[in-house]
Motif scaffolding. Structure first.
Motif, PDB file in Angstrom:
ATOM      1  N   GLU A  33       0.830  -1.216   0.000  1.00 42.69           N
ATOM      2  CA  GLU A  33       0.000   0.000   0.000  1.00 42.69           C
ATOM      3  C   GLU A  33       0.860   1.260   0.000  1.00 42.69           C
ATOM      4  O   GLU A  33       0.575   2.215  -0.712  1.00 42.69           O
ATOM      5  N   ILE A  34       1.903   1.205   0.810  1.00 43.42           N
ATOM      6  CA  ILE A  34       2.790   2.384   0.854  1.00 43.42           C
ATOM      7  C   ILE A  34       3.449   2.580  -0.512  1.00 43.42           C
ATOM      8  O   ILE A  34       3.518   3.691  -1.033  1.00 43.42           O
ATOM      9  N   LEU A  35       3.888   1.482  -1.102  1.00 46.27           N
ATOM     10  CA  LEU A  35       4.534   1.595  -2.424  1.00 46.27           C
ATOM     11  C   LEU A  35       3.576   2.172  -3.455  1.00 46.27           C
ATOM     12  O   LEU A  35       3.974   2.956  -4.310  1.00 46.27           O
ATOM     13  N   GLN A  36       2.299   1.781  -3.354  1.00 47.17           N
ATOM     14  CA  GLN A  36       1.335   2.289  -4.333  1.00 47.17           C
ATOM     15  C   GLN A  36       1.069   3.777  -4.134  1.00 47.17           C
ATOM     16  O   GLN A  36       0.807   4.494  -5.087  1.00 47.17           O
ATOM     17  N   HIS A  37       1.120   4.235  -2.868  1.00 47.53           N
ATOM     18  CA  HIS A  37       0.856   5.653  -2.622  1.00 47.53           C
ATOM     19  C   HIS A  37       2.010   6.544  -3.025  1.00 47.53           C
ATOM     20  O   HIS A  37       1.803   7.693  -3.408  1.00 47.53           O
ATOM     21  N   ARG A  38       3.217   6.039  -2.906  1.00 44.81           N
ATOM     22  CA  ARG A  38       4.370   6.860  -3.239  1.00 44.81           C
ATOM     23  C   ARG A  38       4.302   7.284  -4.716  1.00 44.81           C
ATOM     24  O   ARG A  38       3.935   6.481  -5.566  1.00 44.81           O
ATOM     25  N   GLU A 251      12.804  11.138  -0.872  1.00 40.67           N
ATOM     26  CA  GLU A 251      12.981   9.738  -0.459  1.00 40.67           C
ATOM     27  C   GLU A 251      12.858   9.675   1.061  1.00 40.67           C
ATOM     28  O   GLU A 251      13.721  10.201   1.774  1.00 40.67           O
ATOM     29  N   ARG A 252      11.775   9.110   1.530  1.00 41.29           N
ATOM     30  CA  ARG A 252      11.581   8.975   2.977  1.00 41.29           C
ATOM     31  C   ARG A 252      10.501   7.926   3.218  1.00 41.29           C
ATOM     32  O   ARG A 252       9.737   7.595   2.301  1.00 41.29           O
ATOM     33  N   PRO A 253      10.422   7.403   4.441  1.00 38.62           N
ATOM     34  CA  PRO A 253       9.419   6.379   4.700  1.00 38.62           C
ATOM     35  C   PRO A 253       8.007   6.981   4.676  1.00 38.62           C
ATOM     36  O   PRO A 253       7.848   8.183   4.845  1.00 38.62           O
ATOM     37  N   GLY A 254       7.028   6.147   4.474  1.00 36.47           N
ATOM     38  CA  GLY A 254       5.640   6.586   4.575  1.00 36.47           C
ATOM     39  C   GLY A 254       4.994   6.909   3.246  1.00 36.47           C
ATOM     40  O   GLY A 254       5.574   6.725   2.180  1.00 36.47           O
ATOM     41  N   TYR A 255       3.762   7.407   3.361  1.00 34.53           N
ATOM     42  CA  TYR A 255       2.944   7.645   2.166  1.00 34.53           C
ATOM     43  C   TYR A 255       3.343   8.915   1.417  1.00 34.53           C
ATOM     44  O   TYR A 255       3.269   8.962   0.199  1.00 34.53           O
ATOM     45  N   ASN A 256       3.712   9.946   2.172  1.00 33.84           N
ATOM     46  CA  ASN A 256       4.000  11.244   1.558  1.00 33.84           C
ATOM     47  C   ASN A 256       5.448  11.258   1.061  1.00 33.84           C
ATOM     48  O   ASN A 256       6.337  11.847   1.675  1.00 33.84           O
ATOM     49  N   ALA A 257       5.680  10.566  -0.049  1.00 34.16           N
ATOM     50  CA  ALA A 257       7.044  10.430  -0.574  1.00 34.16           C
ATOM     51  C   ALA A 257       6.995  10.328  -2.092  1.00 34.16           C
ATOM     52  O   ALA A 257       5.948  10.083  -2.679  1.00 34.16           O
TER      53      ALA A 257
END
Lengths: 267, 202
Positions: A33-38, A251-257
């Motif tokens: 999910e995180i990968l899809q949001h990035r 480049e950072r962890p999480g959705y806002n990337a």
């Protein structure tokens, strides 16, 4: 609750459904999910900005929803730009400004869209090069250019680095003697001697301005400058009337990337 | 017999699938099919990397997988021409950010795979995220180009001990080229340079 908070809430709800799957995937190497949001690709930035595709990459169909569009646009901003926690007044100012930008994009049911083929955006690329056996940085500016219908290429339209301006290293060069016409300009040989060559532009007329891109091309052509690698890329968009925004990869962890709007300016 | 099957496999690894139409332009369904094929080739590439790094594989087997992996790339890892233009051999450019300083190490793909073969791990584990991003496919002269991004987890072990691991994002350039062979005219997907960055994603 102001309008900005409303859209932030929509954005929060938007991500809320992901909690369960986050927990489910905790033992996996990647959280899909995180990968899809990035926003990993600029093409994806375009698709979300234009409300063409959702997070999973499915095409939006049906009626245009300006509220949803605003939420998507907000999700493309760097959170650190939106949420300046150090200065509450500045934060409110920024949020009001961003809301006016969203209004300009979602203008009266006919939203402004980004397109690859537009001439209203460009890339700013910081490059590591080698000049005179020393490492140096050159900034190149590129834009897409139509080759023929349906075909494009990126072209360099400007270059920037101190050494590309050929700034004279001394102002003591007086120029060519006023009597040189009688000598069939024999004195021209002086311009390339070891003492004067670094001040060669001092021999030009007052109105002359060095074109750094020409210098860049010439140095590449003559093997004086070699390209090593790209250090950083950012994009500038002038597509929304009255605004300029910058997109950079975070480049950072999480959705806002990924590719996000890191700066917005009123023109 | 096994040898011939292997040769046949090498000959067709990476060739594809979409029979070219009369037109030079790819249709939307063709582009979609090529996207699917690209994802398949990325999975194949991952598989080859795992086998090349697997210490229990023999030297000749590793060389076989290197050859298969190189077959996925333009010029099979050597210099190549496309659209009449010369290109250096494809590279794997690895960049990392430490204390605000970006270090970039470009390596020709052939060398990268040879280095992988020589790594002193007893086993490697390579996993790919399901999420693969593929850009728009752009027409460039007589062929098409695009980019795919995939995420990879690498773990190297010595015995039971994990001695190295990282998460990287790999952006690979894709070439869709038209080829004529005994099987007719078809569009073939080949990989170009790969850019590797450490990632904090997911």
């Amino acid at each position: 609750m102001n309008r900005f908070s409303t859209y932030l809430l929509v954005l929060a709800l938007f991500f809320a459904g992901l909690g369960t799957s986050l927990a489910q995937s905790i033992n996996q190497v990647f959280n899909e999910e995180i990968l899809q949001h990035r926003v990993e690709m600029l093409d994806i930035f375009f698709e979300r900005f234009n409300l063409e595709k959702d997070i999973e990459g499915n095409k939006f169909e049906g009626y245009y929803d300006p509220g949803l569009h605003r939420s998507y646009l907000l999700s493309l901003f760097d959170r650190n730009y939106l949420l300046d926690t150090l200065d509450a007044n500045h934060q409110e100012e920024i949020q009001t400004f961003v809301m006016s930008f969203l209004d300009a994009v979602v203008a009266s049911g006919k939203p402004v869209t980004l397109a690859y083929a537009d001439s209203t955006w460009c890339a700013q690329v910081l490059c590591r090069c080698t000049y005179d056996k020393k490492e140096c940085d050159v900034t190149l500016f590129l834009k897409p250019e139509l080759v023929k219908p349906g075909e494009f290429k990126w072209v360099i339209f400007d270059a920037e680095a101190d050494f590309l301006h050929l700034t004279p290293d001394t102002l003591s060069v007086r120029g060519i003697s006023p009597v040189e016409h009688e000598m069939k300009f024999l004195g021209l040989k002086e311009i390339s001697n070891a003492h004067n060559k670094k001040s060669v532009t001092a021999y030009a007329d007052k109105a002359y301005r060095v074109n750094p891109l020409t210098v860049f091309f010439t140095m590449i052509y003559d093997n004086k400058l070699t390209f090593n690698h790209v250090l950083n890329v950012q994009y500038h968009f002038f597509t929304v009337p009255g605004y300029h925004f910058t997109v950079q990869f975070l480049e950072r962890p999480g959705y806002n990337a990924g590719w996000l709007i890191t700066d917005l300016q009123k023109l | 017999m096994k040898k011939y099957l292997l040769l046949l496999f090498i000959a067709f690894a990476g060739t594809f699938a979409v029979q070219a139409q009369e037109s030079d332009n790819l249709s939307e369904p063709e582009i979609e099919e090529l996207r699917e094929r690209t994802i398949q080739l990325i999975t194949d590439f991952q598989g080859y990397l795992t086998e090349i790094g697997n210490k229990s594989n023999s030297e000749s087997m590793k060389d076989y997988y290197i050859k298969s992996a190189l077959h996925l790339f333009m010029g099979n890892g050597d210099s190549y021409y496309i659209d009449g233009r010369y290109h250096d051999p494809v590279i794997m450019e690895v960049s990392s950010l430490r204390n605000g300083i970006t270090t970039v190490r470009p390596k020709p793909m052939k060398q990268y795979l040879q280095n992988l073969k020589r790594l002193r791990y007893t086993s490697v584990r390579i996993e790919k995220a399901e999420t693969v991003r593929i850009s728009n496919i752009y027409k460039v002269g007589d062929h098409y180009e695009g980019t795919a991004i995939f995420f990879q987890y690498f773990e190297g072990k010595q015995g039971e001990r994990t001695v190295y691991r990282d998460k990287t994002k790999k952006a690979v350039k894709i070439y869709v080229v038209r080829e004529d062979d005994d099987w007719g005219t078809h569009w073939n997907v080949k990989f170009g340079d790969i850019k590797v960055e450490e990632t904090t994603a997911g």
